[in-house]
Motif scaffolding. Structure first.
Motif, PDB file in Angstrom:
ATOM      1  N   GLU A 135       0.817  -1.216   0.000  1.00 53.61           N
ATOM      2  CA  GLU A 135       0.000   0.000   0.000  1.00 53.61           C
ATOM      3  C   GLU A 135       0.849   1.264   0.000  1.00 53.61           C
ATOM      4  O   GLU A 135       0.371   2.335  -0.340  1.00 53.61           O
ATOM      5  CB  GLU A 135      -0.926   0.003   1.213  1.00 53.61           C
ATOM      6  CG  GLU A 135      -1.936  -1.123   1.194  1.00 53.61           C
ATOM      7  CD  GLU A 135      -2.736  -1.194   2.479  1.00 53.61           C
ATOM      8  OE1 GLU A 135      -2.411  -0.494   3.437  1.00 53.61           O
ATOM      9  OE2 GLU A 135      -3.713  -1.959   2.490  1.00 53.61           O
ATOM     10  N   ILE A 136       2.112   1.158   0.373  1.00 51.29           N
ATOM     11  CA  ILE A 136       3.001   2.332   0.407  1.00 51.29           C
ATOM     12  C   ILE A 136       3.613   2.495  -0.975  1.00 51.29           C
ATOM     13  O   ILE A 136       4.229   1.584  -1.526  1.00 51.29           O
ATOM     14  CB  ILE A 136       4.113   2.151   1.456  1.00 51.29           C
ATOM     15  CG1 ILE A 136       3.478   2.065   2.850  1.00 51.29           C
ATOM     16  CG2 ILE A 136       5.098   3.298   1.389  1.00 51.29           C
ATOM     17  CD1 ILE A 136       4.483   1.806   3.956  1.00 51.29           C
ATOM     18  N   VAL A 137       3.414   3.665  -1.542  1.00 52.19           N
ATOM     19  CA  VAL A 137       3.949   3.969  -2.871  1.00 52.19           C
ATOM     20  C   VAL A 137       4.911   5.148  -2.725  1.00 52.19           C
ATOM     21  O   VAL A 137       4.536   6.189  -2.172  1.00 52.19           O
ATOM     22  CB  VAL A 137       2.818   4.325  -3.861  1.00 52.19           C
ATOM     23  CG1 VAL A 137       3.385   4.706  -5.206  1.00 52.19           C
ATOM     24  CG2 VAL A 137       1.844   3.185  -3.979  1.00 52.19           C
ATOM     25  N   SER A 138       6.115   4.997  -3.187  1.00 49.73           N
ATOM     26  CA  SER A 138       7.095   6.075  -3.139  1.00 49.73           C
ATOM     27  C   SER A 138       6.811   7.075  -4.250  1.00 49.73           C
ATOM     28  O   SER A 138       6.619   6.716  -5.413  1.00 49.73           O
ATOM     29  CB  SER A 138       8.502   5.503  -3.308  1.00 49.73           C
ATOM     30  OG  SER A 138       9.424   6.579  -3.356  1.00 49.73           O
ATOM     31  N   LEU A 139       6.757   8.338  -3.874  1.00 50.34           N
ATOM     32  CA  LEU A 139       6.499   9.382  -4.864  1.00 50.34           C
ATOM     33  C   LEU A 139       7.774   9.793  -5.579  1.00 50.34           C
ATOM     34  O   LEU A 139       7.725  10.578  -6.525  1.00 50.34           O
ATOM     35  CB  LEU A 139       5.854  10.582  -4.186  1.00 50.34           C
ATOM     36  CG  LEU A 139       4.494  10.305  -3.537  1.00 50.34           C
ATOM     37  CD1 LEU A 139       3.997  11.571  -2.856  1.00 50.34           C
ATOM     38  CD2 LEU A 139       3.497   9.818  -4.545  1.00 50.34           C
ATOM     39  N   ASP A 140       8.938   9.301  -5.116  1.00 51.15           N
ATOM     40  CA  ASP A 140      10.211   9.635  -5.742  1.00 51.15           C
ATOM     41  C   ASP A 140      10.528   8.729  -6.927  1.00 51.15           C
ATOM     42  O   ASP A 140      11.486   8.957  -7.648  1.00 51.15           O
ATOM     43  CB  ASP A 140      11.349   9.514  -4.714  1.00 51.15           C
ATOM     44  CG  ASP A 140      11.217  10.540  -3.624  1.00 51.15           C
ATOM     45  OD1 ASP A 140      10.617  11.593  -3.867  1.00 51.15           O
ATOM     46  OD2 ASP A 140      11.724  10.283  -2.520  1.00 51.15           O
ATOM     47  N   GLY A 141       9.768   7.706  -7.124  1.00 52.16           N
ATOM     48  CA  GLY A 141      10.044   6.765  -8.194  1.00 52.16           C
ATOM     49  C   GLY A 141      10.531   5.455  -7.612  1.00 52.16           C
ATOM     50  O   GLY A 141      10.384   5.172  -6.441  1.00 52.16           O
ATOM     51  N   GLU A 142      11.142   4.628  -8.453  1.00 51.44           N
ATOM     52  CA  GLU A 142      11.578   3.310  -7.984  1.00 51.44           C
ATOM     53  C   GLU A 142      12.812   3.411  -7.121  1.00 51.44           C
ATOM     54  O   GLU A 142      13.794   3.943  -7.427  1.00 51.44           O
ATOM     55  CB  GLU A 142      11.842   2.410  -9.183  1.00 51.44           C
ATOM     56  CG  GLU A 142      10.570   2.048  -9.888  1.00 51.44           C
ATOM     57  CD  GLU A 142      10.817   1.110 -11.036  1.00 51.44           C
ATOM     58  OE1 GLU A 142      11.890   0.493 -11.135  1.00 51.44           O
ATOM     59  OE2 GLU A 142       9.919   0.985 -11.863  1.00 51.44           O
TER      60      GLU A 142
END
Length: 59
Positions: A52-59
């Motif tokens: 559920e945690i998505v990084s907004l900085d990319g991979e």
């Protein structure tokens, strides 16, 4: 005489009804039908496991 009693009783009922305050007018009422406050925190070490945690900085 009965008319006077009925008239006074109806006036008393109207007066009692007009003195009640609604919930939206009461500043002491902070929330109705609200869930209790909670924090949704996740440990940084388990960030890779949680989908559920998505990084907004990319991979």
């Amino acid at each position: 005489m009965k008319r006077h009693i009925v008239f006074l009783a109806s006036l008393l009922a109207l007066q009692v009804h007009s003195q009640t305050t609604h919930d939206w007018e009461n500043p002491a009422v902070l929330g109705i039908n609200k869930l209790p406050y909670h924090a949704t925190l996740q440990m940084p070490s388990k960030e890779k496991e949680c989908k559920e945690i998505v990084s907004l900085d990319g991979e």
